[in-house]
Motif scaffolding. Structure first.
Motif, short mmCIF file in Angstrom:
data_model
loop_
_atom_site.label_atom_id
_atom_site.label_comp_id
_atom_site.label_asym_id
_atom_site.label_seq_id
_atom_site.Cartn_x
_atom_site.Cartn_y
_atom_site.Cartn_z
N PRO A 111 -2.97 -4.49 2.29
CA PRO A 111 -2.74 -4.91 0.92
C PRO A 111 -1.91 -4.08 -0.23
N SER A 112 -0.67 -3.64 0.30
CA SER A 112 -0.06 -2.75 -0.59
C SER A 112 0.36 -3.14 -1.91
N PRO A 113 0.19 -2.39 -2.88
CA PRO A 113 0.77 -2.64 -4.27
C PRO A 113 2.05 -2.12 -4.57
N TRP A 131 -5.94 -11.49 5.40
CA TRP A 131 -6.85 -10.48 5.61
C TRP A 131 -6.45 -9.12 5.65
N ASP A 132 -7.19 -8.14 6.10
CA ASP A 132 -6.70 -6.83 5.83
C ASP A 132 -6.62 -6.13 7.08
N PRO A 133 -5.58 -6.10 7.91
CA PRO A 133 -5.40 -5.82 9.08
C PRO A 133 -5.84 -4.29 9.34
N LEU A 134 -5.32 -3.39 8.57
CA LEU A 134 -5.49 -1.91 8.22
C LEU A 134 -7.16 -1.58 8.44
N GLU A 209 10.23 10.27 -3.22
CA GLU A 209 9.08 10.28 -3.87
C GLU A 209 8.54 8.71 -3.66
N PHE A 210 8.91 7.61 -3.60
CA PHE A 210 8.49 6.42 -3.52
C PHE A 210 7.94 6.13 -2.15
N VAL A 211 8.72 6.38 -1.12
CA VAL A 211 8.19 6.26 0.23
C VAL A 211 6.94 7.06 0.58
N GLN A 212 6.84 8.22 -0.20
CA GLN A 212 5.72 8.95 -0.02
C GLN A 212 4.57 8.32 -0.70
N THR A 213 4.76 7.98 -1.85
CA THR A 213 3.75 7.12 -2.57
C THR A 213 3.12 5.98 -2.01
N ALA A 214 4.17 5.29 -1.30
CA ALA A 214 3.62 4.15 -0.54
C ALA A 214 2.71 4.34 0.64
N MET A 215 3.44 5.40 1.29
CA MET A 215 2.70 5.60 2.74
C MET A 215 1.22 6.44 2.08
N MET A 216 1.20 7.18 1.12
CA MET A 216 -0.14 7.92 0.62
C MET A 216 -1.27 6.56 0.37
N ASP A 217 -0.54 5.73 -0.37
CA ASP A 217 -1.64 4.56 -0.59
C ASP A 217 -2.54 4.09 0.70
N ALA A 218 -2.06 4.16 1.70
CA ALA A 218 -3.03 4.00 2.99
C ALA A 218 -3.77 5.01 3.18
N ASN A 220 -4.82 7.12 0.83
CA ASN A 220 -5.97 7.14 0.08
C ASN A 220 -6.98 6.20 0.05
N ARG A 221 -6.55 4.96 0.71
CA ARG A 221 -7.63 3.98 0.47
C ARG A 221 -8.47 3.57 1.95
N TYR A 222 -7.87 4.21 2.91
CA TYR A 222 -8.21 3.91 4.25
C TYR A 222 -8.79 5.28 5.12
N ASP A 223 -9.88 5.06 6.01
CA ASP A 223 -10.43 6.34 6.55
C ASP A 223 -9.51 6.57 7.95
N VAL A 224 -8.36 6.91 7.85
CA VAL A 224 -7.39 7.52 8.83
C VAL A 224 -7.74 8.65 9.31
#
Length: 552
Positions: A111-113, A131-134, A209-218, A220-224
């Motif tokens: 669920p990406s903002p 559901w949250d697949p990631l 800058e945008f694509v980096q922000t979109a990827m960094m959301d995952a 920051n929020r998930y234990d990858v």
């Protein structure tokens, strides 16, 4: 194995002192796992450390989830079961990581903002799957003690019509940023030409800058465990069509006068900045790229390889050699999708040593991308009809110590096992478990060795139980998983016995609670064994071995 009871006694005394003091005192060094093993004779077929993974592609539902899942009575249950099936295969093959595509076309498997839900989850662009697949992908991978590398495509926005949105922005999800910013994208090849699709324009700073922000959301929020890019940056050439970025170059050239150099710098900035953002947020998360296998040919650059094929430096503006030399990545996985002897275009046997030379002297780890999809397919020529070809690749890799692993494309092809090729290379190269290679430049703390509290026979094997003292306290690291070693008989192991994976019988993820356990289901009835357990942090840095535990 050399019997050295004094060594085991010293270990026990050191551990007892640490426990009594209640402080993270350093345990006495355990020669079996902390002493250098470079002088040990090891079996090249059973390396102790080797990165082993397969790509699990979601774009156009190549591997996961299947299109069949869209119409299943319980779509979520179907997709979860499919993914667990891929993890079963990874475990069967003694892999230790998965590389899963979670942002295939400027969309998201979480669920990406910032970006819409991926169409490959439901068949509808932007539809919430419920559901949250990631979260599930990461958690289930970790339960199997598999590293999870989140695979992102930075700039691709759509796939060709009719399956994808093609060059039509209006066919994207309603909440796609590309619809809100149509000036951010270009169509290539042009709209109306077969294969046309949309890309974010790498030359626009706001896009980068945008694509980096979109990827960094995952991140920051998930234990990858890792962030992974493949070979898609600027689009691969299509006929004589040119990428339509003249106006972008005029506006954002940063002083460059040569457009090709400017494009390469755009991608260099993406790679360098993404690495910096990952390390600032989570210093332990690895960053890797899997580029096209040829940087440049020697005919074009004296630093290039003895090849005549397409060059990533020129055709997609990817200066992959620079990323290695500047150490902007932690690992690189060149896609060496050619057979041994494919000369002069691209000979696997010439490209492996070239890439080994590029990483030599850097901290960048080299894994090789393997073309499982070509094995057994007559469309790729007679060489790929040799069931031994892929295994021969892995055998050749052993001649180059810089090669620390392999990633196989892709999961459905690994499972297809055409010509029995998967069975062959798995038997010859992945017969034992392996730990992922350590990355000593990433932050880590020392670990105390575990204390095995019980080893007893049960109906399904030998159950080991242990505790991890002072876990995560003070200057000590946190145990994320454990490795279990088994030796025949009841003697004590020497340091060289731990130098390869000949005695490594399994690894297991740490669980909540003071006591950990694992069952050796391969133990023979009535056999005598000696077990050791080591602790591993999330980067697979290993503790000294526990004192031995005997089973008679």
């Amino acid at each position: 194995m050399k019997a050295t009871p004094l060594r085991a006694a010293a270990l026990a005394v050191a551990l007892l002192g640490a426990l009594v003091a209640g402080a993270p005192a350093q345990a006495a060094p355990n020669e079996t796992t902390t002493s250098p093993t470079t002088d040990c004779v090891t079996n090249p077929a059973t390396p102790k450390r080797q990165f082993r993974a397969m790509w699990i592609a979601s774009v156009t539902n190549i591997d996961w989830p299947s299109k069949d899942s869209w119409t299943a009575p319980d779509q979520v249950a179907k997709q979860k079961a499919e993914y667990l099936g891929w993890l079963d295969l990874a475990q069967k093959l003694n892999h230790n990581a998965v590389v899963v595509q979670v942002r295939p076309t400027a969309d998201a498997f979480w669920p990406s903002p910032y970006e819409p839900w991926s169409e490959y989850l439901t068949g509808v662009r932007g539809k919430n799957p419920g559901w949250d697949p990631l979260a599930f992908l990461v958690a289930e991978s970790h339960k199997r003690n598999l590293e999870f590398h989140a695979w992102f495509n930075p700039y691709r926005v759509s796939m060709p019509a009719p399956g994808g949105a093609g060059a039509d922005v209006s066919q994207l999800a309603p909440d796609s940023p590309a619809r809100a910013h149509p000036d951010w994208v270009f169509a290539y090849p042009p709209a109306g030409v077969a294969g046309s699709r949309l890309y974010y324009n790498p030359g626009i700073p706001a896009v980068r800058e945008f694509v980096q922000t979109a990827m960094m959301d995952a991140v920051n929020r998930y234990d990858v465990d890792g962030v992974h890019f493949d070979d898609y940056f600027y689009p691969y050439p299509s006929g004589t069509w040119q990428v339509p970025d003249d106006a972008t170059f005029a506006q954002y050239n940063r002083g460059f006068t040569d457009k090709a150099d400017w494009r390469r710098d755009n991608i260099n900035l993406l790679v360098r900045e993404m690495n910096a953002k990952i390390k600032a947020a989570k210093p332990w998360v690895k960053f890797g790229v899997s580029p096209f296998g040829i940087w440049r040919n020697a005919s074009a650059d004296p630093n290039g390889s003895d090849t005549t094929g397409s060059q990533s430096y020129d055709i997609i503006s990817a200066d992959t050699r620079k990323w290695v030399k500047e150490e902007w990545v932690d690992y690189i996985v060149p896609q060496l999708y050619w057979y041994i002897g494919q000369y002069p275009a691209a000979d696997y046997a010439r490209l492996v040593p070239w890439w080994a030379e590029q990483v030599r002297g850097t901290r960048v780890q080299l894994y090789i991308g393997q073309a499982d999809y070509k094995s057994g397919d007559p469309a790729y020529g007679s060489f790929w009809m040799n069931p031994q070809e892929l295994s021969n690749h892995l055998t050749l890799n052993r001649s180059y110590p810089e090669v620390l692993g392999n990633v196989h494309f892709s999961a459905v092809q690994v499972r297809a096992n055409r010509l029995g090729a998967t069975d062959i290379y798995a038997a010859e190269h992945y017969s034992r478990p392996a730990l992922v290679p350590t990355m000593t430049h990433l932050p880590h703390k020392p670990l105390l060795f575990p204390v095995v509290t019980k080893a007893q026979r049960e109906a399904d094997g030998v159950r080991l139980s242990w505790r991890q003292p002072a876990d995560g306290r003070g200057p000590l690291g946190t145990a994320t998983s454990y490795a279990i070693y088994r030796f025949d008989g009841t003697g004590l192991a020497g340091r060289c016995d731990f130098a390869d994976a000949s005695h490594l019988v399994g690894t297991v993820r740490a669980t909540d609670g003071a006591t950990q356990s694992w069952v050796d289901t391969t133990a023979a009835d009535g056999a005598r064994y000696t077990y050791y357990v080591t602790a591993l942090d999330r980067l697979a840095n290993e503790s000294p071995a526990s004192p031995p535990r005997f089973v008679r």
